[in-house]
Design an enzyme around this catalytic site. Structure first.
Site, short mmCIF file in Angstrom:
data_model
loop_
_atom_site.label_atom_id
_atom_site.label_comp_id
_atom_site.label_asym_id
_atom_site.label_seq_id
_atom_site.Cartn_x
_atom_site.Cartn_y
_atom_site.Cartn_z
N HIS A 130 -10.54 36.77 -10.70
CA HIS A 130 -11.14 35.78 -11.60
C HIS A 130 -12.40 34.92 -11.08
CE1 HIS A 130 -6.66 35.46 -13.24
NE2 HIS A 130 -7.23 36.63 -13.63
N GLY A 203 2.62 33.92 -4.28
CA GLY A 203 2.24 32.84 -4.75
C GLY A 203 1.78 32.85 -6.44
N GLU A 230 9.58 30.35 -5.78
CA GLU A 230 10.55 30.33 -6.78
C GLU A 230 10.52 31.77 -7.25
OE1 GLU A 230 9.10 28.09 -10.71
OE2 GLU A 230 9.93 26.94 -9.27
#
Ligand code: NAD
Length: 269
Positions: A130, A203, A230
């Protein structure tokens, strides 16, 4: 033993046997360096959807370059101030600590913060799919605009010496395609892995395409290890899920892998 301890142990065991390691990292990798992720906190530039549209799309940059620049400066500030965390350093020191060649660890990152390289990962082993906020180019023609990387961004957007248009980051904005050379490097890093090698997915929510498809390029038998605070869009495709903060967990995994490798070598003597 907690489930986190068990996951760390399993990840360390796989890492101790790997000959090559590839990494696919996202914004969570840098969260413990003080840089907000895109999806997690409803704060700052990410909360203000108008500002996000202005500096996150090519339309915003061409219509209101001054406004885009000031929103971009608010995003850039914490990145400029950030230091690599223990996770970046664990990856950068992984080859020397595990006795692997320097280029045996390759990193495909969605991050634009240059923290993998600042931690010491060789630039030729890091693929920025990116782009980067430490490089700039002009809005109209894409001419490179060199800005000092050791100073905060100026208050007003610099102007291109060749065509007079204003500066923007050399980062991928929403709706833009990815830089081909970086994508090819990232894809090669995924395809280079063989049975028993390790892919770390760290992440990242798995929501941003096409980057989120990179783990699919790995061969069968590669051990896929996710580290995330998570569950994410990647979790179901992983062999091992280490649920926790990446800086702390990565250092634990690498340190334990070093111990396990030393034990293996002593047994072989
Ligand atoms: P995302 O914001 O969509 O997801 C962040 C992920 O990180 C989540 O899954 C979250 O659970 C996890 N996470 C949060 N804190 C963590 C921690 N301490 N340890 C481990 N995991 C943690 O991020 P994304 O998937 O990378 O996609 C967002 C896009 O925004 C990317 O393209 C990226 O280029 C860009 N972005 C970059 C930066 C940066 O360069 N540091 C920061 C924000 C956004």
């Amino acid at each position: 033993m907690t489930s986190l301890d068990a996951a760390v142990e399993a990840a360390a065991m796989a890492l101790a046997y790997a000959k090559r390691v590839s990494v696919f990292s996202g914004a969570g990798m840098s969260a413990e360096s003080g840089i907000n992720t895109f999806r997690d906190p409803e704060v700052g530039v990410w909360k203000n959807k108008i500002a996000l549209y202005m500096f996150g799309t090519p339309f915003g940059w061409s219509w209101t370059p001054g406004w885009a620049w000031s929103a971009y400066r608010r995003f850039h500030g914490p990145i400029f101030a950030a230091q690599p965390n223990a996770g970046h350093i664990a990856l950068a020191t992984l080859p020397s600590r595990l006795g692997l060649p320097k280029d045996a660890v390759q990193i495909a990152t969605q991050n634009v913060d240059y923290l993998h390289q600042r931690a010491g990962s060789p630039v030729e082993t890091v693929f920025e799919v990116h782009g980067s906020v430490f490089r700039h180019r002009c809005i109209k023609r894409g001419h490179p605009i060199a800005l000092p990387t050791d100073q905060p961004l100026p208050e007003h957007p610099p102007v291109c010496a060749q065509c007079g248009s204003k500066a923007r980051p050399d980062a991928v904005l929403f709706t833009e395609s990815l830089p081909a050379d970086q994508w090819e490097g990232a894809e090669r890093a995924m395809r280079a892995l063989r049975r028993g090698d390790v892919l770390f997915v760290i992440g990242t929510s798995g929501q941003v395409q096409p980057a989120a498809s990179l783990p699919d390029y790995t061969a069968a038998g590669v051990v896929k290890i996710e580290i995330n605070a998570e569950r994410s869009g990647h979790t179901n495709q992983m062999d091992i899920f280490v649920e926790g903060p990446s800086a702390v967990c990565l250092e634990r995994i690498v340190q334990r892998a070093v111990e396990l490798k030393q034990q293996q070598q002593q047994q072989l003597r």
